[in-house]
Design an enzyme around this catalytic site. Structure first.
Site, PDB file in Angstrom:
ATOM      1  N   ASP A   1      -0.693  53.663 -15.395  1.00  0.00           N
ATOM      2  CA  ASP A   1      -0.629  54.641 -16.476  1.00  0.00           C
ATOM      3  C   ASP A   1      -1.105  56.028 -16.066  1.00  0.00           C
ATOM      4  OD1 ASP A   1      -3.282  53.937 -16.205  1.00  0.00           O
ATOM      5  OD2 ASP A   1      -3.688  53.803 -18.352  1.00  0.00           O
TER       6      ASP A   1
ATOM      7  N   LYS B   1      -6.093  58.338 -24.256  1.00  0.00           N
ATOM      8  CA  LYS B   1      -4.852  57.996 -24.945  1.00  0.00           C
ATOM      9  C   LYS B   1      -5.086  56.742 -25.776  1.00  0.00           C
ATOM     10  CE  LYS B   1      -3.908  54.257 -22.308  1.00  0.00           C
ATOM     11  NZ  LYS B   1      -4.024  52.871 -22.850  1.00  0.00           N
TER      12      LYS B   1
END
Length: 267
Positions: free
Chosen positions: A132, A8
């Site tokens: 995350d 990401k």
């Protein structure tokens, strides 16, 4: 059974304040990209972890895949397995590669051994491994708040652009990034700023880690400056660094970096 954990990028990152427990409140946009590792598990007589590709520093027992396995084995009757991780996502680059590997490992074990975990159950395990990690369960753009573990939907689509990423040969530790950051309340939330045209992001979206990190690592500053010089409509360091992504209308030529840096096109 094999899967391909993806990376990401962070479109902006505001460090808002430091909590009494030592963690920092922040806001950021997590955006999935196509840079991927390869992760395989098979039943085996003995528990074993091995890796290939990019060298993973440190004790393999501290790898998040092993930590995920130990969490699951405490609650489920799991057999010994052989884990092979082929590392392609750069390490220490602000790309969430380790978190992605751990989350995809949990999903892979759930599928292979028919554990019956739904997303909420898997999210609980993910939260014990990293703030995350749970992002990679849904793997779609989110506005992240809290310590990066509270997600809200956000509409961001970069499919009409050429998004490239360059990783200089430096490693930025997350602790180093937080140690030198100065928390501050943003004037405007990223959730509203990201709705602006991408061409306006450079003047409005920032990464609070970037100023002191690029002062310590001139190569990161050089990469970002070069991207803007050759026409990036937006360029920013991702997360705590050290990778920099650029958004272009046309595919850029970054061949000058390809010999010494990791360069990824159309991520």
């Amino acid at each position: 059974m094999i899967c391909f954990p993806n990376a990401k990028i962070n479109i902006g990152l505001n460090v808002i304040n430091k909590r009494q427990d030592g963690y920092h409140e922040l806001e950021t946009i997590f955006y999935p990209v196509k840079i991927k590792d390869a992760l395989e598990i098979i039943e085996a007589p003995e528990m074993k972890f091995e890796s290939s590709g990019i060298n993973i520093p440190g004790d393999s027992n501290n790898n998040l895949c092993i930590k995920a396995y130990n969490l699951l084995r405490a609650d489920f009757d799991l057999p010994n397995i052989h884990i092979h991780l082929h590392k392609h996502i750069p390490i220490g680059a602000g790309l969430g590669g380790g978190s992605s590997d751990a989350t995809f490992f949990i999903k892979l074990v759930n599928d292979k051994f028919n554990l019956g975990m739904d997303k909420e159950v898997m999210k609980n395990y993910c939260s014990k491994l990293g703030a995350d990690c749970a992002f990679f369960l849904e793997n779609r753009p989110v506005f992240a708040t809290g310590i990066g573990d509270v997600f809200d939907e956000v509409e961001v689509d970069l499919s009409g652009y050429h998004v490239v990423l360059v990783k200089p040969p430096v490693h930025v530790a997350t602790a180093e990034a937080y140690k030198n950051v100065v928390p501050q309340e943003p004037i405007n939330s990223l959730k509203s700023l990201v709705r602006l045209p991408v061409e306006d992001w450079n003047c409005n979206i920032k990464n609070d880690f970037e100023p002191h990190i690029i002062n310590s690592y001139p190569q990161i500053r050089m990469v970002k400056a070069n991207m803007l010089d050759i026409g990036a409509v937006f360029a920013l360091m991702s997360g705590s660094g050290s990778s920099v992504f650029g958004i272009f209308n046309e595919k850029p030529d970054l061949s000058k970096f390809e010999e010494d840096f990791d360069v990824f096109y159309d991520i």
